[in-house]
Enzyme design. Sequence first.
Site, mmCIF file in Angstrom:
data_model
loop_
_atom_site.group_PDB
_atom_site.id
_atom_site.type_symbol
_atom_site.label_atom_id
_atom_site.label_comp_id
_atom_site.label_asym_id
_atom_site.label_seq_id
_atom_site.Cartn_x
_atom_site.Cartn_y
_atom_site.Cartn_z
ATOM 1 N N GLU A 43 0.830 -1.207 0.000
ATOM 2 C CA GLU A 43 0.000 0.000 0.000
ATOM 3 C C GLU A 43 0.868 1.263 0.000
ATOM 4 O OE1 GLU A 43 -4.352 1.414 1.696
ATOM 5 O OE2 GLU A 43 -3.170 0.031 2.915
ATOM 6 N N TYR A 113 -0.169 -7.373 -1.703
ATOM 7 C CA TYR A 113 -1.187 -6.603 -1.000
ATOM 8 C C TYR A 113 -2.538 -7.102 -1.507
ATOM 9 C CZ TYR A 113 -4.033 -2.585 0.442
ATOM 10 O OH TYR A 113 -5.007 -1.785 0.988
ATOM 11 N N ASP A 158 0.192 -7.817 3.428
ATOM 12 C CA ASP A 158 -1.137 -7.645 4.003
ATOM 13 C C ASP A 158 -2.087 -8.551 3.232
ATOM 14 O OD1 ASP A 158 -3.640 -6.850 4.811
ATOM 15 O OD2 ASP A 158 -3.365 -4.720 4.354
ATOM 16 N N ASN A 160 -5.085 -9.284 4.234
ATOM 17 C CA ASN A 160 -6.446 -8.786 4.444
ATOM 18 C C ASN A 160 -7.408 -9.861 4.929
ATOM 19 O OD1 ASN A 160 -7.248 -6.031 4.321
ATOM 20 N ND2 ASN A 160 -6.470 -5.928 2.222
ATOM 21 N N ASP A 254 -1.225 2.490 10.144
ATOM 22 C CA ASP A 254 -2.205 1.753 10.932
ATOM 23 C C ASP A 254 -1.822 0.276 11.045
ATOM 24 O OD1 ASP A 254 -2.716 1.476 8.210
ATOM 25 O OD2 ASP A 254 -4.897 1.588 8.403
#
Length: 264
Positions: A43, A113, A158, A160, A254
């Site tokens: 990201e 990602y 990530d 997700n 984050d």
Amino acid sequence: MTKFISWNVNGLRACMKPDAEKNKPGFEAVFRELNADFFCLNETKLQAGQLDLQFEGYESYWNYADRKGYSGTAIFTRQHPLAVTYGMGIDEHDHEGRVITLEMPAFYIVSVYTPNAQNANEGELKPRRLPYRMKWEDDFRAYLMELDKKKPVIVCGDLNVAHEEIDLKNPKTNRNNAGFTDEERQKMTDLLNSGFTDTFRLLHPDEVTYSWWSYRFRSREKNAGWRIDYFLVSKRLNENVTSASILTDIMGSDHCPVALELNI
């Protein structure tokens, strides 16, 4: 020993800026402190030419999304790769800058990602992008399995998805939300059953540690998070895993970085 880091920086330009009040050192300081052989980014939210970032002793490879300010991946490496591949070779998936693969002499390193399934609109039962996410999962698993036929694979990024209830603070209230649907969790199970190992769970089967916290509701302060950032390896590398950790003290996004050390 080879050290790998993966970090969803949620916009690299924003992550670059130090902020002493928020205990945020800035990306360059973190990069140097962690001193990894491979440093993978998710990201990045960059287009080519927007940021000139170089580190002595490293080569870097970048995959940019067609859409500005969206997605994107990168890998910094101390070792020159035999080959570099961007995307999976599937047009449907290869416009968002989500995958970079470096072929090294002894292994492949894949920075990914994974698309977010995106929570449902009002009145809908399932996340909006879940059908696409299911297609992505099948195609990405097939891509990794093809690589694995040639040499061992290290996958990081990530993904997700919080795989099990231990991997997020509030599993009951998040059931069927994006990142914790039964469908996404099953695809993660399918991937692991296809010959891959979640390295953090290999070494820390019962540890509750998160890698992502919402910016809302002071979630990080309360440690109300999710573990959605991973290092997976081909199962035949299990005995080579010496350390797998989640670096929760590092601010700047984050997400926090995740780390892997391999005797390879």
